[in-house]
Design an enzyme around this catalytic site. Structure first.
Site, short mmCIF file in Angstrom:
data_model
loop_
_atom_site.label_atom_id
_atom_site.label_comp_id
_atom_site.label_asym_id
_atom_site.label_seq_id
_atom_site.Cartn_x
_atom_site.Cartn_y
_atom_site.Cartn_z
N LYS A 73 0.82 -1.20 0.00
CA LYS A 73 0.00 0.00 0.00
C LYS A 73 0.87 1.27 0.00
O LYS A 73 2.09 1.18 0.07
CB LYS A 73 -0.94 -0.03 1.21
C1 LIG Z 1 -5.31 -4.42 0.66
C2 LIG Z 1 -6.79 -4.27 0.65
C3 LIG Z 1 -7.59 -4.71 1.71
C4 LIG Z 1 -7.06 -5.52 2.84
O1 LIG Z 1 -6.08 -4.91 3.55
P1 LIG Z 1 -5.30 -5.73 4.68
O2 LIG Z 1 -4.64 -4.64 5.48
O3 LIG Z 1 -4.33 -6.63 3.98
O4 LIG Z 1 -6.31 -6.48 5.47
C5 LIG Z 1 -8.94 -4.44 1.66
N1 LIG Z 1 -9.49 -3.81 0.63
C6 LIG Z 1 -8.76 -3.40 -0.42
C7 LIG Z 1 -9.43 -2.68 -1.54
C8 LIG Z 1 -7.39 -3.63 -0.46
O5 LIG Z 1 -6.67 -3.23 -1.51
#
Ligand SMILES: *Cc1c(COP(=O)(O)O)cnc(C)c1O
Length: 388
Positions: free
Chosen positions: A177
């Site tokens: 992210k």
């Molecule tokens: C990465 C992601 C998640 C999940 O995030 P985590 O922190 O890995 O639980 C949820 N929704 C979207 C759209 C994502 O890209």
């Protein structure tokens, strides 16, 4: 290899981790609180709750808002599976909604309206690729129908207006992210009472935490709700505090690279469409530029494009296989059909985008894509001749 995404971690994060180890207090202490405060400030919200992941954040939000069995929740299918899983965790029923358009792969307001029933309790919007869009329209939509409005803001850390839509928002700090704590997430919400409930629910529903009992000298605690262990630790919070300071600068770099992609692609690969490009040009879109999604021409064989780019040392990805098409969801909801989502998913390709990328690498990616598309359109023509 030019990677789709890459975390940036260095000496400051290492030093911050060492500080935590030296301090002797490794979870749910001062750093977690400081990280929550700093994140809330950056997103212009009064407070925030740090958790173990965005998935945990979404689960807590639904649970704290009282969404459960018998309730329907409108969800995009053009998203990561976690957006929809959390609805099932809560015992509610996801109702899949199509995207607005091929160059606007966000949950469609019109399709959401068409799929509302007496059982609809909430809608989850996901800021695909970091684009935070239609806040007023979604607020009106939810208000008119008495629905709860939830943001999956996993892509949108640091984007203007992210976390300010509705009842609550969930952010992700997973390794790919815009900022990372390796694993981690954050909840923001406008209502202080809701956030307090989520804070308690994060730690088993206990009325006081270990740190509070240590700091305040209290000994006992009670459990007044069903809680979970979705806590964040001090090590992650320390890394998050450092990453947060760099987020705006990184997102600026992502924006500059996105604009470079858009202008080079329109020049060299005019058949490739870039979602949101028009809105970006007229500055009506807010975005954290999490990924660089493109739509390949209908005629091109995506598999060949992916392989040819890999041969040029370029990694690509696909955001996303639609959730309703995943085996588990197909079994649970066999009759769902979302024509735009399915077409988008079949032609979508994610190109490398991260703040460590150099302009020359963007040029290299576009040149490689141009070459691949030209040769694949020639093979296609060749095979058409053969058929003729
Ligand atoms: C990465 C992601 C998640 C999940 O995030 P985590 O922190 O890995 O639980 C949820 N929704 C979207 C759209 C994502 O890209």
């Amino acid at each position: 290899m030019i990677l789709v995404s890459q975390p940036i971690l260095g000496a400051e994060e290492k030093a911050a981790l060492c500080d935590v180890i030296d301090s002797g207090w490794i979870t749910m202490g001062d750093r977690v609180s400081a990280f929550e405060q700093a994140f809330a400030e950056k997103h212009q919200t009064p407070d925030a709750v740090a958790v173990s992941s965005c998935t945990a954040a979404l689960h807590l939000i639904l649970q704290a808002l009282g969404i459960g069995p018998g309730d329907e929740v409108l969800v995009p299918s053009m998203t990561f599976v976690a957006t929809v899983n959390c609805v099932l965790y809560a015992g509610a029923t996801p109702v899949f909604v199509d995207i607005a358009a091929l160059d606007r792969p966000l949950i469609s307001l019109a399709d959401a309206a068409a799929k509302c029933t007496a059982k609809t309790k909430a809608v989850i919007v996901m800021h695909y690729a970091g684009y935070v869009s239609g806040r007023e329209a979604w607020r009106d939509f939810a208000k008119e129908r008495g629905l709860l409005l939830i943001e999956d803001a996993a892509h949108a850390a640091g984007a203007d207006q992210a976390g300010t839509f509705g009842d609550a928002a969930a952010f992700s700090f997973y390794g790919n992210k815009n900022m990372t704590t390796a694993e981690g997430g954050m909840v923001t919400a406008r209502d202080g009472a809701l956030l307090a409930k989520i804070r308690q629910m994060r730690g088993h529903g206990m009325t006081s935490s270990t740190f509070q009992r240590f700091a305040g000298g209290t000994v006992g605690y009670d459990v007044t709700m069903l809680g979970f262990n979705y806590r964040m630790d001090e090590l992650r919070a320390a890394v998050g505090l450092i990453q947060l300071q760099k987020l705006a600068q990184w997102n600026d770099k992502r924006r500059a690279l996105t604009h470079r992609y858009i202008s080079l692609l329109s020049e060299h690969c005019p058949a490739v469409r870039v979602p949101f490009a028009k809105g970006l040009a007229s500055k009506v879109e807010y975005s954290s530029h999490h990924i660089l999604p493109v739509l390949l021409p209908e005629s091109s064989a995506r598999h060949d494009v992916i392989n040819a780019l890999r041969d040029s040392q370029i990694q690509t990805s696909n955001h996303y296989p639609p959730v309703h098409k995943l085996s588990f969801y197909r079994k649970c909801f066999p009759s769902v059909s979302l024509p735009l989502t399915e077409e988008f998913a079949g032609r979508q390709l994610t190109l490398p985008l991260h703040p460590g990328l150099e302009d020359s690498q963007v040029d290299w990616v576009v040149t490689a894509l141009e070459r691949v598309l030209r040769s694949s359109s020639q093979t296609l023509k060749g095979s058409e001749d053969l058929v003729a």
